[in-house]
Enzyme design. Structure first.
Site, PDB file in Angstrom:
ATOM      1  N   LYS A 116       0.443  -1.005   0.230  1.00 26.45           N
ATOM      2  CA  LYS A 116       0.070   0.038   0.229  1.00 26.45           C
ATOM      3  C   LYS A 116       1.055   1.765  -0.065  1.00 26.45           C
ATOM      4  O   LYS A 116       0.869   2.651  -0.976  1.00 26.45           O
ATOM      5  CB  LYS A 116      -1.267  -0.007   1.986  1.00 26.45           C
ATOM      6  CG  LYS A 116      -1.785  -0.983   0.982  1.00 26.45           C
ATOM      7  CD  LYS A 116      -3.345  -1.063   2.724  1.00 26.45           C
ATOM      8  CE  LYS A 116      -3.635  -1.922   2.694  1.00 26.45           C
ATOM      9  NZ  LYS A 116      -4.981  -2.475   1.333  1.00 26.45           N
ATOM     10  N   ARG A 297      -6.578  -7.251 -10.572  1.00 27.70           N
ATOM     11  CA  ARG A 297      -7.340  -8.840 -11.078  1.00 27.70           C
ATOM     12  C   ARG A 297      -8.857  -8.794 -11.238  1.00 27.70           C
ATOM     13  O   ARG A 297      -9.072  -7.589 -11.025  1.00 27.70           O
ATOM     14  CB  ARG A 297      -6.965  -9.965  -9.582  1.00 27.70           C
ATOM     15  CG  ARG A 297      -7.736  -8.655  -8.644  1.00 27.70           C
ATOM     16  CD  ARG A 297      -8.279 -10.344  -7.344  1.00 27.70           C
ATOM     17  NE  ARG A 297      -8.387  -9.707  -5.928  1.00 27.70           N
ATOM     18  CZ  ARG A 297      -8.876  -8.747  -5.893  1.00 27.70           C
ATOM     19  NH1 ARG A 297     -10.072  -8.665  -6.066  1.00 27.70           N
ATOM     20  NH2 ARG A 297      -8.855  -8.056  -4.583  1.00 27.70           N
TER      21      ARG A 297
HETATM   22  P1  ADP Z   1      -8.113  -3.890   1.927  1.00 28.12           P
HETATM   23  O1  ADP Z   1      -6.766  -4.040   0.683  1.00 28.12           O
HETATM   24  O2  ADP Z   1      -8.016  -4.694   3.581  1.00 28.12           O
HETATM   25  O3  ADP Z   1      -9.357  -3.974   1.260  1.00 28.12           O
HETATM   26  P2  ADP Z   1      -8.408  -0.736   1.678  1.00 28.12           P
HETATM   27  O4  ADP Z   1      -6.970  -0.374   2.188  1.00 28.12           O
HETATM   28  O5  ADP Z   1      -8.899  -1.119   0.502  1.00 28.12           O
HETATM   29  O6  ADP Z   1      -8.058  -2.897   2.932  1.00 28.12           O
HETATM   30  O7  ADP Z   1      -9.594  -0.596   2.867  1.00 28.12           O
HETATM   31  C1  ADP Z   1     -10.842  -1.576   3.449  1.00 28.12           C
HETATM   32  C2  ADP Z   1     -12.085  -0.854   3.742  1.00 28.12           C
HETATM   33  O8  ADP Z   1     -11.361   0.296   4.762  1.00 28.12           O
HETATM   34  C3  ADP Z   1     -12.088   1.383   2.850  1.00 28.12           C
HETATM   35  O9  ADP Z   1     -13.053  -0.110   1.958  1.00 28.12           O
HETATM   36  C4  ADP Z   1     -12.908   1.048   3.635  1.00 28.12           C
HETATM   37  O10 ADP Z   1     -14.438   1.037   4.029  1.00 28.12           O
HETATM   38  C5  ADP Z   1     -12.167   1.426   5.013  1.00 28.12           C
HETATM   39  N1  ADP Z   1     -10.957   2.162   4.815  1.00 28.12           N
HETATM   40  C6  ADP Z   1      -9.543   1.961   4.067  1.00 28.12           C
HETATM   41  N2  ADP Z   1      -9.079   3.780   4.098  1.00 28.12           N
HETATM   42  C7  ADP Z   1      -9.581   4.610   4.881  1.00 28.12           C
HETATM   43  C8  ADP Z   1      -9.439   5.902   5.187  1.00 28.12           C
HETATM   44  N3  ADP Z   1      -7.828   6.436   5.361  1.00 28.12           N
HETATM   45  N4  ADP Z   1     -10.585   6.441   6.217  1.00 28.12           N
HETATM   46  C9  ADP Z   1     -12.168   5.899   6.696  1.00 28.12           C
HETATM   47  N5  ADP Z   1     -12.285   4.327   6.285  1.00 28.12           N
HETATM   48  C10 ADP Z   1     -11.424   3.440   5.624  1.00 28.12           C
END
Ligand code: ADP
Length: 613
Positions: A116, A297
């Site tokens: 990330k 993907r």
């Molecule tokens: P993963 O790779 O585990 O799926 P993500 O980075 O895609 O993690 O984040 C998953 C979820 O977490 C997002 O869909 C959102 O709901 C929440 N999220 C991620 N980053 C933030 C943030 N900065 N503020 C609030 N919610 C967040």
């Protein structure tokens, strides 16, 4: 064009890929584990190769076995689906090294987006807005705490190697930071073998908006508009839709252009998704939408994009992997109507969403005018080894309301037994005023989920109809067939006594027990037996281990009084913690569980007895 394809996956996505491959005249090869010997994807493929025992790490995650299976069957290409090895750059490289076609992006694109922090830096350099925060190398706890203070609370600590909603901690105040950091690092080290974290501003009123992108080997990149996946439970998507409610054309144009830049920055080939997070406190605004991560993907929720664009994304994947250009230009793509998808899980919302396993004695999921993508069939087994998602229910409408109503109807007409599902929960979520209004943020289920989780009950009419069909056999009933008057009689509904109103004579065809299906839920109605009521019949208050696992905490002692819903013990299984609770008020009559013990499926862990009143 490739002539044969091995699908390195299982369940609904394997079946989904097989469907398009068959339409294109491509021969398909399935792989399967012990538990999946009779699975739907094995039945539907032209050929199938057994690759190992049931746990995924001994079958679906072993790249060498999958490549060997492709060689052995003469498959030219490998489609990884999602999950398992789909975002494993080493596997993608090994497939290419073996002289096979990898249906996916270049290994270097996967690696660039794999962590990330690196992905965020790359995106910032490409002019894609990223969530404000710290994404550097310095992992000193005191330094990270300073960064968090500078960003401003609340903040989110994220494992750079995290995924699937794991390895994230929201921190509300500086006092909690050190503890949360340590716990996030522990989880990250255990789950991803990498304890590095980044710190992000926690976005309030967050909405999850993502853009489908597609690249080819001729340098073209297009987008296929956005999806909204804001309805989430514990950071896992529950219902997805396309387009996003409240998205205006100017904001969409800016967001989709940023997504195309993101894909171009990593030289992207094939289907990919750029995930963004939006601060929706004042609606969707282009200056309040930030890049979160890229999924390199095909996504679980790709069908909603297919439904509004008319594009078969798997077909595009197979064409692009064969070296063809993307079939359509950007200006040939348009949004038509609205689509919504619900993820149907074999799980029990009333028991803390515990996965539910067993034989699908009843599995009815009518398509109506919508679409059902599934990997199971009536009579199939839901095993404890894999993700419990058993189907995706997808509805299209001219507008959002039409799609929402059709999706609800499809779920209401489903009937699945004895495996429990989240269908009633999904129907409740679709009916929530915020969902109806299209103003869902990712915290909705966390705030209002209890009401959606309430266990549904059949209507009096449904019970009467079912009971009437059983009357002549009901030993307690003793009705005269010609008795015209209305009366009530006791029955057992899922093992609990209920009074059911009966009128007129019973049916010609009696049944010893019947299933009552209504509104997407199913119950079992049986003749009442005196010995099965008050006092708790054997089985009634039996707390069985729903799957093989390890007891990690026991919260009660033998002889304790407990109330309905009270936590009795915690089981760790399928990498998750599950609470087992008291089914009714009573006493702990038997307790066979101790912390640390490994237990088999169906092991009697405890028994609750009703107290005599
Ligand atoms: P993963 O790779 O585990 O799926 P993500 O980075 O895609 O993690 O984040 C998953 C979820 O977490 C997002 O869909 C959102 O709901 C929440 N999220 C991620 N980053 C933030 C943030 N900065 N503020 C609030 N919610 C967040």
């Amino acid at each position: 064009m490739i002539n044969s394809l091995l699908i390195a996956n299982r369940g609904e996505i394997a079946c989904r890929i097989i469907r398009t491959a068959r339409e294109m005249g491509i021969r398909t090869v399935a792989v399967y584990s012990d538990a999946d010997a009779k699975a739907l994807h094995v039945r539907e493929a032209d050929e199938a190769v057994h690759i190992g025992t049931s746990p995924a790490r001994e079958s679906y995650l072993i790249g060498e076995k999958i490549i060997a299976a492709a060689k052995e069957t003469g498959a030219e290409a490998i489609h990884p689906g999602y999950g398992f090895l789909s975002e494993n750059a080493e596997f993608a490289q090994a497939v290419a090294d073996a002289g096979l076609v990898w249906v996916g992006p270049k290994p270097s694109s996967i690696t660039a987006m794999g962590l990330k922090d690196a992905a965020k830096k790359l995106m910032a350099d490409a002019g894609v807005p990223v969530t404000p925060g710290y994404m550097g190398e310095n992992q000193d706890p005191a330094f990270l705490a300073e960064q968090a203070a500078e960003i401003g609370y609340p903040v989110l600590i994220k494992a750079v190697a995290g995924g699937g909603g794991k390895g994230m901690r929201k921190v509300d105040a500086a006092a909690d930071f050190a503890d949360m950091l340590a716990s996030c690092q522990r989880e990250a080290a255990a789950s991803f073998s990498n304890d590095h974290v980044l710190i992000e501003k926690y976005i309030l009123t967050p909405r999850h908006i993502e853009v489908q992108v597609f690249g080819d080997t001729h340098g073209n990149v297009v987008h296929l508009f956005e999806r909204d996946c804001s309805l989430q439970r514990r950071h896992q998507k529950v219902i997805e839709e396309a387009p996003a409610p409240g998205m205006d054309e100017a904001t969409r144009a800016e967001l989709c252009a940023a997504a195309v830049r993101a894909a171009q920055a990593v030289d992207y080939v094939g289907a990919g998704t750029i995930e963004f997070i939006a601060d929706a406190s004042e609606g969707l605004r282009a200056d309040r939408i930030w890049f979160m991560e890229m999924n390199t993907r095909l996504q679980v929720e790709h069908p909603v994009t297919e439904e509004i664009t008319g594009v078969d994304l798997v077909e595009w994947q197979l064409r692009v992997a064969s070296g063809e250009p993307i079939p359509l230009k950007q200006d040939e793509l348009a949004i038509n109507g609205w689509a919504m998808e619900a993820r149907l899980y074999a799980e029990d919302p009333a028991k803390g969403f515990l996965p539910s396993i067993g034989t699908l004695e009843l599995f009815q999921l009518p398509e109506h005018s919508g679409r059902v993508d599934t990997g199971v069939y009536e009579g199939a087994e839901v095993s404890p080894f894999y993700d419990p998602m058993i189907a995706k229910v997808i509805a299209w409408g001219e507008d959002r309301e039409e799609a929402r109503e059709l999706l609800s109807e499809m779920l209401e007409d489903s009937a699945i037994w004895p495996v429990r599902t989240n269908s009633a929960f999904l129907i409740n979520a679709l009916d929530h005023p915020d969902f109806v209004a299209g103003t869902v943020d990712t915290g909705l289920i966390g705030r209002d989920g209890d009401a959606m989780t309430e266990e549904p009950a059949p209507t009096a009419q449904a019970l009467t109809n079912a009971a009437m069909a059983m009357v002549p056999r009901s030993p307690q009933a003793g009705f005269r067939l010609n008795a015209p008057d209305v009366r009530t009689a006791p029955f057992l509904l899922n093992g609990e006594r209920v009074e059911v109103e009966l009128h007129g004579p019973g049916a010609e065809e009696p049944a010893p027990a019947m299933l009552v299906a209504e509104g997407g839920s199913v119950w079992q109605l049986a003749p009442w037996r005196a010995d099965a009521s008050a006092g708790g019949a054997a089985g009634d208050g039996a707390i069985l281990s729903p799957m093989p696992g390890k007891v990690i905490a026991v919260d009660v002692a033998a002889g304790d009084k407990v109330t309905k819903g009270q936590k009795l013990l915690t089981l760790e299984a399928m990498k998750m913690e599950h609470s087992l609770t008291a089914p009714f008020d009573g006493v702990v009559a038997e307790l066979n569980a101790s912390a640390g013990a490994q237990v088999q499926v169906e092991a009697l862990l405890a028994r609750i007895e009703k107290e005599e009143t």
